[in-house]
Design a protein around this motif. Structure first.
Motif, mmCIF file in Angstrom:
data_model
loop_
_atom_site.group_PDB
_atom_site.id
_atom_site.type_symbol
_atom_site.label_atom_id
_atom_site.label_comp_id
_atom_site.label_asym_id
_atom_site.label_seq_id
_atom_site.Cartn_x
_atom_site.Cartn_y
_atom_site.Cartn_z
ATOM 1 N N LYS A 110 0.658 -1.368 0.151
ATOM 2 C CA LYS A 110 -0.150 0.002 -0.137
ATOM 3 C C LYS A 110 0.754 1.232 0.057
ATOM 4 C CE LYS A 110 -3.897 2.166 2.123
ATOM 5 N NZ LYS A 110 -3.442 3.529 2.161
ATOM 6 N N PRO A 114 2.660 3.692 -6.811
ATOM 7 C CA PRO A 114 2.024 2.890 -7.919
ATOM 8 C C PRO A 114 3.062 2.829 -9.203
ATOM 9 C CG PRO A 114 0.446 4.427 -7.231
ATOM 10 C CD PRO A 114 1.919 4.754 -6.516
ATOM 11 N N TYR A 144 -4.199 -0.618 -5.602
ATOM 12 C CA TYR A 144 -4.608 0.350 -4.790
ATOM 13 C C TYR A 144 -5.980 -0.126 -3.792
ATOM 14 C CZ TYR A 144 -3.004 3.600 -8.677
ATOM 15 O OH TYR A 144 -2.170 4.039 -9.546
ATOM 16 N N LEU A 201 -11.147 5.639 -4.971
ATOM 17 C CA LEU A 201 -10.086 5.181 -5.381
ATOM 18 C C LEU A 201 -10.044 4.632 -6.884
ATOM 19 C CD1 LEU A 201 -8.451 3.462 -2.391
ATOM 20 C CD2 LEU A 201 -7.927 5.693 -3.198
ATOM 21 N N GLU A 205 -8.660 6.832 -10.243
ATOM 22 C CA GLU A 205 -7.381 6.411 -11.026
ATOM 23 C C GLU A 205 -7.074 6.796 -12.287
ATOM 24 O OE1 GLU A 205 -4.018 4.290 -11.684
ATOM 25 O OE2 GLU A 205 -5.813 4.320 -12.827
#
Length: 270
Positions: A110, A114, A144, A201, A205
Motif C-alpha cells: 500500500k 504505484p 490500490y 479510489l 485512478e
C-alpha cells in the motif's frame, strides 16, 4: 460563542470550501467568450449547454459507462477478497506469525508508489491478455484498493463479538452460514464505508489507466478528461462540464449511503 455567531462562522466556512465547486458549476454553463473574460462572476450571464453537448458528441457517455463498470467491478472484487482476508486474520490462528507478516506485506504494498509496480503489473496483464481491456484494469486496480480494504475492514471485523459466532456454531451453523448470517450483517456498515472509499479510489485512478489502456473507446473518465488539456489549448468549458458529470455519480452514491457511512465510522471509533 452564541448560536447566531456559530452559524455565521459555519456558513462562511461552507461557502469557502464549496467555492471551487460553485466556480466549476458556473463555468460549465458559461459560453466560451464569457469564462475567458476578466470578470469574476460565479453565475453565467448567458447560460448555455454547449459544453455538455460537445462532450456528448465526443462520447462522454461511453467513458462514463466504462468508469462505472471498472469502479463497480474493482470495488466488488476488493470487498469480497478483503472481507475474507480480514475475517481470517481476526478469527484464525496462523503459525509462525504468518498473519502479522501478511499484514506487513499488505502495508508495504500500500505504501509503495504505484509506478513501482507498473512494470510487473504490465507483464502480468500481458501474459493474461488483459492489456487494453476493462477487466484487466479492474485487476490492476487491486494494487490500490485491496490493501486499503483489508486494513479498513480489520477494525470492523474485530468489533464483532466471538460469542455470537460460537452460539451459531452450537446451533449447527457452519462457516459459510456464520459468515452470511452473523458476520456479514453486523459488518454491513463497515462494508458500506469501505465501499465508498474503494469506489472513489477506482473512480479517480489515472496512472494505470494511462499505462494499460490504448483504445479511446476504452478510456475511463480520468483519461478522457486529460484529453481536454492539450499542448496548444485548454478547453476550460469542457473540463468544467466533465468535472460536473464525473462528480455526480459519486456524490449521489455517498448521499444515498450516508447513514450507513456514519454508522461505520461509529463502529470503528468504539
Amino acid at each position: 460563542m452564541t448560536h447566531s455567531l456559530r452559524y455565521a462562522v459555519m456558513i462562511v466556512l461552507l461557502l469557502f470550501f464549496t467555492l471551487p465547486t460553485l466556480w466549476m458549476l458556473g463555468t460549465a454553463f458559461k459560453p466560451a467568450g464569457e469564462y475567458v473574460g476578466t470578470g469574476l462572476s460565479l453565475l453565467p450571464n448567458a447560460p448555455t449547454l454547449e459544453h455538455f453537448i460537445s462532450l456528448w458528441q465526443q462520447g462522454v457517455g461511453q467513458r462514463l459507462v466504462n468508469t462505472l463498470v471498472v469502479a463497480l467491478g474493482t470495488t466488488a472484487l476488493s470487498l469480497t477478497l478483503a472481507f475474507l482476508a480480514a475475517y481470517a486474520l481476526v478469527r484464525f490462528r496462523f503459525p509462525a506469525q504468518l498473519d502479522r507478516m501478511f499484514l506487513l506485506l499488505v502495508l508495504v504494498v500500500k505504501m509503495l508508489p504505484p509506478i513501482v509496480v507498473a512494470i510487473p503489473m504490465y507483464r502480468i496483464l500481458r501474459s493474461l491478455n488483459g492489456l487494453d481491456s476493462l477487466p484487466g484494469l479492474m485487476l490492476s486496480y487491486q494494487v490500490y484498493t485491496l490493501p486499503f480494504c483489508i486494513w479498513m475492514l480489520l477494525g470492523f471485523v474485530r468489533q464483532i463479538p466471538v460469542d455470537l459466532e460460537e452460539a451459531a456454531t452450537l446451533e449447527g451453523a457452519g462457516l459459510f452460514r456464520r459468515l452470511t448470517r452473523v458476520v456479514l450483517p453486523l459488518a454491513a456498515p463497515g462494508l458500506v464505508a469501505t465501499l465508498i472509499f474503494a469506489m472513489l479510489l477506482a473512480w479517480n485512478e489515472f496512472l494505470f489507466a494511462l499505462l494499460f489502456i490504448q483504445t479511446p473507446s476504452n478510456f475511463t473518465l480520468p483519461l478522457f478528461i486529460a484529453t481536454f488539456a492539450t499542448e496548444n489549448q485548454t478547453y476550460w468549458g469542457e473540463l468544467m462540464a466533465i468535472g460536473v458529470i464525473s462528480s455526480l455519480p459519486v456524490l449521489i452514491l455517498a448521499g444515498y449511503l450516508q447513514r450507513h457511512l456514519l454508522r461505520g465510522f461509529a463502529m470503528q471509533s468504539h
